[in-house]
Structure formats: structure tokens, C-alpha cells
Motif scaffolding. Structure first.
Motif, short mmCIF file in Angstrom:
data_model
loop_
_atom_site.label_atom_id
_atom_site.label_comp_id
_atom_site.label_asym_id
_atom_site.label_seq_id
_atom_site.Cartn_x
_atom_site.Cartn_y
_atom_site.Cartn_z
N LEU A 313 0.81 -1.22 0.00
CA LEU A 313 0.00 0.00 0.00
C LEU A 313 0.84 1.28 0.00
O LEU A 313 1.73 1.44 0.86
N TYR A 314 0.56 2.18 -0.92
CA TYR A 314 1.07 3.56 -0.87
C TYR A 314 -0.14 4.47 -0.79
O TYR A 314 -1.11 4.27 -1.52
N VAL A 315 -0.06 5.44 0.08
CA VAL A 315 -1.26 6.22 0.41
C VAL A 315 -1.18 7.63 -0.17
O VAL A 315 -0.11 8.16 -0.42
N THR A 316 -2.35 8.21 -0.39
CA THR A 316 -2.40 9.58 -0.89
C THR A 316 -2.16 10.60 0.22
O THR A 316 -1.75 11.71 -0.03
N ASP A 325 6.95 15.61 2.66
CA ASP A 325 6.46 15.11 1.38
C ASP A 325 5.61 13.86 1.56
O ASP A 325 4.55 13.73 0.96
N GLY A 329 1.77 11.83 0.41
CA GLY A 329 1.91 10.70 -0.49
C GLY A 329 2.96 10.91 -1.57
O GLY A 329 2.99 10.17 -2.55
N SER A 330 3.83 11.92 -1.37
CA SER A 330 4.88 12.18 -2.36
C SER A 330 6.18 11.56 -1.87
O SER A 330 6.62 11.83 -0.76
N LEU A 331 6.78 10.71 -2.69
CA LEU A 331 7.98 9.99 -2.27
C LEU A 331 9.15 10.34 -3.17
O LEU A 331 8.97 10.61 -4.36
N LEU B 331 13.34 11.66 -7.83
CA LEU B 331 12.28 12.66 -8.00
C LEU B 331 11.21 12.51 -6.94
O LEU B 331 10.94 11.41 -6.47
N LYS B 332 10.58 13.63 -6.60
CA LYS B 332 9.45 13.59 -5.66
C LYS B 332 8.18 13.31 -6.44
O LYS B 332 7.62 14.20 -7.08
N ILE B 333 7.71 12.11 -6.36
CA ILE B 333 6.57 11.67 -7.15
C ILE B 333 5.39 11.39 -6.24
O ILE B 333 5.57 10.80 -5.17
N ARG B 334 4.21 11.80 -6.67
CA ARG B 334 3.00 11.53 -5.88
C ARG B 334 2.57 10.08 -6.10
O ARG B 334 1.52 9.79 -6.66
N PHE B 335 3.45 9.19 -5.65
CA PHE B 335 3.25 7.78 -5.94
C PHE B 335 1.97 7.25 -5.30
O PHE B 335 1.31 6.37 -5.85
N GLY B 336 1.63 7.80 -4.15
CA GLY B 336 0.40 7.38 -3.48
C GLY B 336 -0.83 7.64 -4.34
O GLY B 336 -1.79 6.86 -4.33
N LEU B 337 -0.80 8.72 -5.10
CA LEU B 337 -1.93 8.99 -5.99
C LEU B 337 -2.01 7.93 -7.08
O LEU B 337 -3.09 7.38 -7.35
N TRP B 339 -0.88 4.95 -7.00
CA TRP B 339 -1.25 3.66 -6.41
C TRP B 339 -2.76 3.59 -6.17
O TRP B 339 -3.41 2.59 -6.47
#
Ligand SMILES: [Zn+2]
Ligand SMILES: [Zn+2]
Ligand SMILES: [Zn+2]
Ligand SMILES: [Zn+2]
Ligand SMILES: [Zn+2]
Ligand SMILES: [Zn+2]
Ligand SMILES: [Zn+2]
Ligand SMILES: [Zn+2]
Lengths: 408, 408, 408, 408
Positions: A313-316, A325, A329-331, B331-337, B339
Motif C-alpha cells: 500500500l502507498y497512500v495519498t 512530502d 503521499g509524495s515519495l 524525483l518527488k513523485i505523488r506515488f500514493g496517488l 497507487w
């Protein structure tokens, strides 16, 4: 039936950070009533297409823990539980094919069977069951407010479409500890392995030896993997992985996953990798929480041109994150590395219905041994709070609640 | 042939940040000699499986610009050019099927045809042509040191495997401005659209209206897209996109891409999106360089369950980046979005050989009009430096160098 | 090398209907010389891309039998054998990656690695190795005239592309009885199961318990089948199928295959079926040869919407057939039944190279046990004629010739 | 509602070999009453999940002709029509998402949305709507007895699952002659082209220039085909094919299809072929009816390794056939040829729901021009018998019945 309505209905209820309790929530109806976390648009939604189940088994899940740890906005009073297996004891007037007495598995992602996503097997992003966003589940924050199933009785909507009926009742009860994994973790793990491109002969790395990781590992075996390597930092869980033929690495004991893999395979890369950890990842060695740590490490060890299955799970939103960040939800992902290696990243929930029937057949024939792989451990409904606590401490077990004492 | 060896060979050479020059680099041999950027293990590599081409056309590419802008470690003296179409004028002794006189397209990613990746159509990550890492190209930093083809003559190894022969010489010369796009941008754009899942009826968003973006847009049309929307901040390039039937949005004029899309489609999402920009992205509105801006915005506008095609380049190292993380490709990616929306991200170079034959057939039948879509513009080899400069300023053109004046 | 040329080379030679003999055919060269069955256009074809193998193992195949039984136009003097595993002892000047001493598996379908079919993994229909039609094999009638490998030494062209190198010599010799099946029957059986759509949980029917059928059955297991049912009329072969966990039906003992399947599965249909018999089929019950019997019966028992994998050989000409239509490869098929059930029929040879690497990995890890499944039985080269005879009588064995006594 | 029930309902009724008539059949109910061809198990089946449509358009189909020609066991009194587009005027109590006033396309294959086939997009072989065998349709012999829709009003079951709603009513009526093809022939033709593997650049042969053939040809164009060749023996229909950019061959004028193709393409083979004729095929030249003629000829002209899309109908019983084998759906097929060429044969009805939404989007954007391709021709309900007669004589038209005069 009328008698049923007089019956109580004990259930596991979230009582605020760190606490769950078993309480009577009342016998379910074929309607979604107002309650904690129910979106306005879902209040009093009629479910004549639904059924009432007497719950046979209902499992505690890592994503339940996630709420109980207080890292979400889950409201107090939320009834937990999205991994449900039960017997049909009442059917709505619109139910045509499901019958009273059927023993069934409930896919954790609720799906209507009428929207464009459901029609194309993307039941994990059904458009009609959660007014807030696509995708839904029982007993889960921001997932439509459907009442959870860690309880004695539960209502399941869209029964004709959703329910997986076991062909034989007696056989089902014999294999119930395997079949109970069809509601979530077996399809979830299988989706991870499948979308990572595991096929006959593949070498596979599974990040995480919790129940989903172990299910992914066993799924990789079913898909014909030649070698399955499971990584974690919990030695008990790694021992569990070895118990059914996996190789293991303790990622806390080494800085370089590739070298650990090389010691096993003779080369530092695998054909396919699966992230069964998600955003609550720890870094390699002793770096504390590092939400992109697993993603970055599986890019490192997966062969060029490969796919990464990402059921973890990756969350918003992650209000509890340390990193500003990560809260949104920004990684920080080494995306350039993935791009240079031409990786494909497959994210999201499993569409459980895409896999559960085939996995059921593998269980019933004895081909799949998922209960053994995840160390299914039966507890009573009253012991659910202790189960949550033990699981949170890292017990190498998958807790299966038996609310009616059926499995004794 | 002996006479050929006396011939000079003018070529475009990188002379340090911001500068290219046309110089004589000597007539090629069927061997890779030492030179700028040639890895030690590739020095004096024999290429009896190779051919010498008289270059008919060779295009300037956005990724060439990337080096010339000084954002890489490209060494001075590097001969540029990886988009090559030519006539075979000499064949190595091991060449069996390619013949002198054949007019051919050269896939930009060099591939051996003997390794496990090449055997499975993953020629973009060939294991045998670049000692430093999988994947290779002509005239490119860290890509094996193979001499570039923005020149009069060039050597192409593994000719029987790699070269795409045009069936008829006269027809080929008539369509040469289309066919020259087969070496890179047409397969690259097509790969983006294809891996984004574009199919008959799809609504599509293409980020970037440079040549690759326009090629992706035209590819989406070939794949049956109902509506193709192209976004950029260069109005000339947007006008070019409209010239062949695309809708456009100027992403600098609005903060919310979804609203721009909604004005066109009536809904804020598309079925499929393609990132043809990569790490040199600018933010929406006026945010300056923001390497994850495009990735984050296409997650925002792509429907749940969709795929994101990402042919735009993301690098493992970006010494010129402002951001410390971006310098290492993080990079800072909104990966949670992504997902939560169950997106699939398909990254990396195109395996050009997977697509170039079919695209050639589409060109020769008149079905595909790629030269018109990207505004192919012929220049002489001597004018190449000006071409680089104009392209860098944002000219809505794809410059095609004609080293021998064949196209006059 | 010079010394080698003085060595003799014993080989199995077809001597006319019903007869094979072991004769000296001379040490191979890197050229295809004139001989029985060599098409004019292939005579004196240079093979500097080839290698000479010292044969370690070479298996007798059902399709060899087909020639020996006299049902083809195979010329007398044809050297037999297309299932070859060996050690590289000489390499042509164009060979770059294969080295002397490599232990390798040779895919039975010869492929150039340069044509459009080879580039798209359709090596079973390579356009460049057989002047008469696409597709080729060693030691086989109408397949390009390449010298067979039931011999001490054999030449293999296009070595860099074709050969599968085993990673470790010692390990390879330990598993040689499994690895020898990679040249044909394991990929052939796997192709049948794979193209029939076998996946995790599938119920599968395999028609035919000869070596290909047994290989398909084991492949179905690797692909995760829940139940594999093998049908034949030879009780020894059925016993062999049961030895590794298959269910079996004797099709001679019953008129209705569906009823036999129902006794095992509780329903008369399977998810997937594979025809490993081909045109030399017998009818159910006691109907004698009936070339469409297997095809018609698998349509009968395969679920609607399913696929039929058809690796069993169907010929374009069958001079020995009783039926006038069958003589020209025309069969009476219940095509209307297949259409009504929306079946897909996948025919043709396996592209062995598509599968052999993955299957090798499954063997080397111990995941696949193909030698045991097909009852691999080692014989000397001198005993090959007896092997042909025993196999023709229905021995439940796969004969593996060991020409140099390596396996003692 | 009550008023409606007093309304009559004129419909096209089969009156025996060669005859249809327009008769009042009574206003439909949300129940399947007994009638001609209704299987006992379907009599009085309740359809609260259904809707009543006011039919806007309903097309005459080649497969209707097949019944009217008397080649089936269709009972007199059967109400014809399975190609239905209409407005929802009444909804059953279990209908949740479809609303009165919606303009909708009805997929011709009736599907429940609850069985394992429907859940996996195989709606053409739904298990729950036809007690006699999987698969069903309106107004068709042996297809479950559902009342046909060449009428003023019709009942459609499982409305939430089945109906494709057009997004805008006004736009829908503008494009209605295109949209009406979504109920059958557009998805049928598309399925043929898609399963034949047509992709960007493909050369394609379509056997048959009736409406399905023309729809397949247009679909091939949408899929990016470089050249589409249509074969028939009716010159009017061939002219129709040429009107939207296809090449054509008159198969009656030549014995060798390959040579006809070679004159167009320069080679005698195509990448993909589609059989849009089926069992009522005529032989090449002047051989009269020859049920396997098309199948055999497309094997002949399709490249090795290719797929054959076979949407043309093949029947399990053909009482009217001349050939004894053909009477039982058994055809003499050159299967050996297909096997040698490694062909894949994809048979059966289209799963219309798999394609209709995407094709709708292609129509609404103007990308697809199917009405023009098939020469849609509007007639009144009263003129339906003449439409049947004209179509049977080979008119190059697709007749669209307009029962309420909506399209005037
Ligand atoms: Zn769960
Ligand atoms: Zn839904
Ligand atoms: Zn380029
Ligand atoms: Zn390679
Ligand atoms: Zn063989
Ligand atoms: Zn080839
Ligand atoms: Zn129709
Ligand atoms: Zn159904």
C-alpha cells in the motif's frame, strides 16, 4: 429470519489509536445505514441485491493495523474487517443465483458489476460503490462506509456478481483455512507476482514476509518460479518463508540487497520483484522509516526490461509520516534508475475477482497450500484485540477469527 | 571500396557546452576504434557483421540537445547522431542477407541479436553492445561509444539483425522524410502511445509537443484514438499539433490540467496519457523546472486502472539539476496517488525494432503521415549547428540533415 | 582440429520403410554439403556462423517414427535426429559469443535470427533456413536438408542466436537427462499447455501419453493446473502419467470422453485441452485410425470460450492415409461445434527458443522433473535401431542416445 | 405505464421458409412468456432487472436471412431481430443505474453479468440466459427464446449490466445510423479483425463484402491496417467496399486468391485474414456451395504464424446442406496446411460488450464512419419484408428499420 433480527451481532470496533474492542453492532439489514465513516451519499442505500452472511471466518489484515496504529483518519466506531468468508443465511429480493446455504468467499474490494470498470474486470476501481472515489472495501477508512465483517453477521451487496461460491460445503469446511485467504491476501499476493511477470523458471524477489509477502511468495511458486527469495527484517517471518521452500535474506543485516541475492543466485539480479511492504518501509541496514526504500531497492535488483509488482500500500495522505512530502503521499523515488532499466511499475489493489476462482480451484485440488504458507492461526472473536496486538508485534502468523466457533 | 577509404567524412561533433561543429572524422571502418567516450572494452571491437552506410538522412533529436546543453558528462569530440537512414555501400564478411544498394533504416538502439534481451524483442536493453550497462545508441554519452551518424558515412554493426530494408528504392526516396522518422521518434512516440494502452476509441493526453510528442499523437491516431489532446507551453508547437487534427492545451495558461481537459472532453480524465517530456519538465503555470511535474499531472488526469506511457527521458544522473535529489535521478513523485488509482507506469526507451517494420508499412501505404505531423525540415550537414540552435529555441520543426544533398 | 577431421562420425540413418542403421557419415564441416533431401538452394551453404558439437545426448522422437514408418517421402540415406544436446568443440569464424567447451541445447527448429519471423520470436517459421517453405529442422524430411544429430558430431548453424548455453558444466551433466528434453519435447509440450491457456487452477485434458503428452502434462503442472487428466489407449503410458500425479483415462474403454472426465472432475468439461496426438489419431472405442478424432473430442470436452493447444502434428500430405481427403491433409472436423463454443485453435510447431531458457531454469532449480515424467531411458548409439523398434511398439519410455558413453 | 400496456406492438415475424410478416405481438412485459422457441426452463422467467425499450432502430442481419431461407429449425411465429437500439421507457424494480429516457444500444448476445463467463468478458457464452447451451440472442433459433426486437417495443433483461448508454441524446440521434451498428455488426467485424491480429501497418484480407465484412474492413482501418483487401463475388458489394478505401477482388473471376492478392500487394500473402462468410461459402471460380472454401483459402493466403479471425457463422447442424457431413457441422478442412503454417483460428460470436463502448467513442468523435461503410439504409417497419427480400438478393445495403418514424 424475523428471529434473526433479534440476534445480536458482535463485532470488532476501532476505538481510537491503538485500541479495538468487541461490541454488539446489531444484526445487519439489506441497507447501508448511517454510521461512522459512511459518506452522505451512501446513507440508506438499499441493497436488495445483497445477502446476509453468517461469518465463518474473517481475517485480521496488515491494512487493518495501519488504521489501528492511528496513521489514518479512520473514525472511532468504525467496524473493522474486509476479509470475509461465510454462509448465506438471507438473500435480497433481487438475488437470483446465490442461494441460502451457499458457502462463499467475499472479495474485499466491493464492486457493483454494472459499471465500466467492473465490466472489464477492474473491480478494484468500481465506480458505483464509493461516492468519494473509485474503489471500496468493507470496514475501511475512506472506502465507502460499508460495515466491516470482523463480526458474527455481515451484509454483502451485489451478491450475484461478487460472491464466489464453493462447490461443496463439506469440502469447503475442510479447507476453510486456505479458502479464507481468497478474500484478500491470496489474490493480493498473486496479483503482485503475476503483474511482476513471474512465469515458469523465473527468479523472484519478494520484499516483505508478512502475510501478503508470503502469499506472493507462494503465488510465485504456483506460477512456476525457479527460486523465490523473500526479504524482511523479522527473523520469525523469514523462518516462516523458509518453511515452504523460499530462500530468505534479512535486509537489516546488509546494505546491499544485490549482494545478498548474488549469494543465493550467483548473480545480483532477479527476473521479477514484488513490493509487499508499501509506504511503511524501513531502509536497508538501520535507517528507520524510509517510504521509498523498498521501491528503490527492487529497481536495483530487478533485471532490465522487467516489471515490478507493487501490491504494498502507498497512500495519498499519510498524516503520521515524519517526512513533509510523505504526508501528502509524495515519495523520493530513483525514477531515473527505473527508466534506464526500462522497468514497468504495476501499482494498486488487486482485482480480487480476477484471481479468486482460479486460486480456489488450486486450493481445492491441493495444489495450493496457502494456509500453511502464511501460518493461519485461528482465534475467537473475543480474542481479536489480542490478535491485533500480537500481529502488530510481528507475530509470524495470519490471524483468522472464527466468530461462531465453527472450526473447533 | 579502397577508393572510399580515401574519402573524407564530415560529421557533427560536440565541442563542449552549447557548441557543435562540422568536422572531418575520417571514413568509417568495420571496427570500433578508440575515441571520445568509447569504453575500454569496446576499443577495437571487430564488426565483420557490420556495414558502411552512405547516410541519406540523419535527424537532430531532443536527446542530442540534452547533451549539447551541457547537462550530461558527454565528452568533447563526441560525434553526434543516432537517427540514421542510409544506403549500404559496404558489407562485412559475416553479413549474409543485407546487400549493397539496400536502402535501410537504422534503429537508434544498437542491438546484437544474440543475447537473451534481443531474442525476446527487448533490443533497447541489449546486453552485448555496451560494456557499461544494458542498452546502447550511436553518438550518445554512456551508450557504448559507437560513432554517431550525423555524418556522411557511418558504420552499423550487426547489420543482418538490425537493419530495416525498404522494399523499393524509388518509393523509399519519395517517402524519405517519413521513413527517416523510423530510426527513433516514430517508434518512440508509438511505444509511448501503445504502452499507455491507447486503442480504438481512447481519449488520450500527450504531454509535450516536441517531435516525440507529435509522433506519439500521430501514433495515437493510428491506434484509433477518438480524441488526442496535446499539452505544451510553446504555442508554435501546439499549432503544429492542431495541424493534423489534435486538440491542444497550453499548460502554462492554467493551473489545473484536468479542467483544461474537461473543456474539451466534458470530463476531466482521459483513458490514456503519455509523458513525452521527461525530467526537463516545467511545472504548470509558472513554476520553473520541476522534474516530476509531468508525471504528477498525468497521474492526475488518467482514469483509474489506466497506464502511463513514459518515453520521455528520465536520467540516473543530472549534474545540471537545481535540486539535490534530481542530481541523482531521484524525483518527488505523488506515488500514493498513482497507487490509489491503480496506475501502471511503463518507462524506458522504445525497442525500436518492435515497431519500425509495421510503421514502415503504414508509411508506404500512405496510412501514416509522420513527416507532416512533426514538420520535417531538411537542412544540409553544414547547417546542422544552426539546426541545433533553432531547435533549442523551440522551433516547431524536426530537422533532417541531408549530408549528400540527396533530397534536393 | 585437424585431428578431428580424421575422426569418423557414426550416425543413425534411415534405410527405407521400417529400417534404420548406424553408419559412418563423416565428420561434419561448417558447410551444408549435398546429400539426401538437401534442397538445391541449400547445397554448399556456408555456415561460418555455425559450430561443431560433440553430441552428449540426442533423443528419439515420435516424429522420427513417423518417417521410419514410411508415411512420408523421406529419402533413404537421411541422417535422423533433431533433439540434440552437446559440447561445442569448434566454432566458425563469425561466432562471437559461443565458446568452445560450452555445453548447449539445440532448439530443433533451425532459425537464422535475422528474418522477420525470428525477430518476433517465431523461430518455428524462420524464413531463411529452408528454401522450400518456412520452418526447418535437423534430419527431417522437407525441412531444409540439415544433417540430423543422432550421431557423434553434428554441425549447428547460427550458433550465437540459436544455442542455449547451460551456466555450469558439472551441474549440466548431473541434470543432463532433464536438459536433453529442452531440444524439443519439453518446449513442445509446454507450448501446447501454454497456448491452451493453462493457468493457475486450470483443469486440463491432455490427449496422448507419449513423450510429448507427458511433457505437456508436466508443463500444465508447472503452469499451476489444479488437475491434469491424460488420455491414451496404451496402459503402460497411462501408468507413466499417473507416476507423477496425473489422472488418466483409457479412451479405448469408453465412447464418451466427457463421461470419463466427469467421473474425475464431477463435470464433463475441462478449462483447457491439448492435442498431443495429431493426425495419426485413433478413434474412441475401436474405430481404427481417425485423423480428426482427437480434435473433435477435445472440442467436445473443452469449456466454451476456451483454447485448444495443438502441438500434435498434422501434415499437408499423408501418402499413407486410408482416407482420400486425409492424403492431402484435409480432415473432417466438427468445426461448427468449435465455432458454437467459441474455441480458439492454436496449431503448429513450438517456437522452442521462446520457452527453453525458462524451462532450463526450472530444471536447474529442481522445479521441473521432466526426465522422470517422460521416463528418460539411456541407450547407446549402436542400440538406436532397437530403441526405434521398442518405441514403435509403445514402450512408455523416452529413449536418449548417448553416443560417446558420457552418461555411464 | 398503464397506458403503454394498451399500446399494440408491431413486429417482424417468421412465417415459414421464405416469408416474414409484420404482426402485432402485444406490448412486452418484464417477464419472458411462453412462445415459439422458448425453452421450457425459460418460460415465465421474471425480469425485474430488465427494461422496456421503445425501439429507435433495429437492423436486418445476415443471420436473420439464414433462418428465413429455411436452413434452420426456427419455428414459425418466431419474432425476429437482435440488433436493437432504443429509448428506455420502463425499468424493472431491480434496475439501479439505467434511467427512463436513456438512449441505449443493446448487445445482441444476451448476458447475465453474474456467471463466470460474463465476469471474464465472455458475454457471448453466458451460462445463465439460455437453458439449452451457453450463449443467447434475441429473436433467434435455439438461443433461449428471447423475443426479437424488430418491433416497436422490446424487453431487455439484465439492463444495468447489458445496456450501453449514449452520453448525449441529441448527439445520439444525429449519429444514430452509426450507433445502430453497435448492437452487432460493428463489434462482430471488429472482433474478426482484432482476433486476426490486425495492427498498425498490417495487410489484411477480408472474405465477404456483406455488412459484417464491410464492418471488419472498416475495423481493420481503425486498427491501423496499411491495406485492406475485400473479396466477394457480388460486384455491388465490392463497389461498396471500394467506396471507403478498400481494395477488392472478385473471387469468382479467378481460381487463385493468392495471385489476386499479389496483383495488389506484390506478394501473395497478407498478415491477417478474416472470414466474414461462414458455412454458406461458395467455392472460388464456379464451384457452388463449398462450406470450407473460405477457411481453406484464408489459410492459403495468410502468412506463417498468423491468426485467422472467424466471425462468419459455422453451425452445429445444417439440415439444408447438400453434403452429408456438412449437415452435422462437419467440414473438410485442410487442417494440415494451417498446422504447417502455425496458424491460430479464432472462432465464435463476438463478445459485443468487449468492444461496443470503445467503438461508440470512435463513432461519436467522428473517427469511425460505419454507417457509410455498410451503406445504412433506413426503412419503415412495414417495409421490413421487402428489406429482407432485397437483402437476400444481394443488395449492397444494411437495412435499418425505423419502427416509429424517428429518423425522418
Ligand atoms: Zn486485507
Ligand atoms: Zn462497478
Ligand atoms: Zn532521437
Ligand atoms: Zn543483444
Ligand atoms: Zn522431436
Ligand atoms: Zn529466421
Ligand atoms: Zn446480426
Ligand atoms: Zn452470464
Amino acid at each position: 429470519m424475523g428471529g434473526m433480527a433479534l440476534t445480536g451481532n458482535k463485532a470488532v470496533v476501532y476505538k481510537g489509536k491503538g485500541t479495538v474492542a468487541v461490541e454488539d453492532i446489531g444484526y445487519p439489514e439489506l441497507i447501508l445505514r448511517d454510521g461512522p465513516g459512511v459518506p452522505k451519499a451512501n446513507v440508506n442505500r438499499k441493497c436488495e441485491h445483497g445477502v446476509i452472511l453468517k461469518v465463518i471466518t474473517t481475517n485480521i489484515c496488515g491494512s487493518d493495523q495501519h488504521m489501528v496504529r492511528g496513521r489514518t483518519t479512520a473514525p472511532e466506531g468504525l467496524v473493522l474487517g474486509h476479509e470475509i468468508t461465510g454462509e448465506v443465511i438471507e438473500t435480497g429480493r433481487d438475488v437470483e443465483f446465490i442461494k441460502k446455504g451457499d458457502i462463499v468467499s467475499v472479495p474485499f474490494n466491493i464492486a457493483c458489476g454494472r459499471c465500466v470498470m467492473c465490466k472489464t474486470q477492474k473491480t478494484h476501481v468500481c465506480l458505483n460503490v464509493n461516492p468519494d472515489r473509485p474503489g471500496s472495501a468493507y470496514g475501511y477508512v475512506d472506502m465507502g462506509g460499508w460495515v466491516g465483517g470482523q463480526s458474527e453477521y455481515v451484509m454483502v451487496p451485489y451478491a450475484d456478481f461478487q460472491l464466489l461460491v464453493f462447490p461443496d460445503k463439506e469440502q469447503a469446511l475442510e479447507k476453510i483455512l486456505d479458502l479464507t485467504m481468497l478474500s484478500d491476501i491470496f489474490p493480493t499476493g498473486f496479483h503482485g507476482a503475476y503483474t511482476a511477470g513471474v512465469q515458469t523458471g523465473s527468479t523472484v524477489y519478494i520484499a516483505g514476509a508478512g502475510p501478503v509477502g508470503l502469499a506472493a511468495a507462494h503465488s510465485a511458486q504456483l506460477l512456476g518460479a525457479s527460486t523465490v527469495i523473500v526479504g524482511d527484517l523479522n527473523e520469525d517471518r523469514l523462518a516462516q518463508a523458509r518453511s515452504f521452500g523460499c530462500e530468505t535474506v534479512n535486509v537489516q543485516k546488509h546494505d546491499r540487497l544485490g549482494e545478498q541475492i548474488e549469494q543465493i543466485l550467483g548473480e545480483p539480479t532477479v527476473d521479477a520483484a514484488v513490493d509487499c511492504v508499501g509506504f511503511e518501509a524501513s531502509g536497508h541496514g538501520n535507517q528507520g522509516e524510509a517510504p521509498a526504500a523498498v521501491l528503490n531497492s527492487i529497481m536495483d535488483v530487478t533485471q532490465v526490461g522487467g516489471s515490478l509488482g507493487i501490491p504494498g500500500l502507498y497512500v495519498t495522505e499519510d498524516p503520521g509520516a515524519k517526512d513533509a512530502d510523505a504526508k501528502t503521499g509524495s515519495l523520493k523515488i530513483r525514477f531515473g534508475l527505473g527508466w534506464a532499466k526500462a522497468h514497468t511499475f504495476v501499482t494498486g489493489q488487486t482485482p480480487a475477482m480476477t484471481y479468486n476462482r482460479n486460486l480456489m480451484k488450486a486450493i481445492l485440488s491441493g495444489r495450493a497450500q496457502i494456509a500453511k504458507a502464511v501460518n493461519a492461526t485461528v482465534i475467537s472473536l473475543d480474542d481479536a484485540p489480542k490478535g491485533y496486538s500480537d500481529f502488530d508485534k510481528g507475530a509470524a502468523k495470519k490471524f483468522v477469527i472464527d466468530p461462531h466457533g465453527t472450526l473447533k
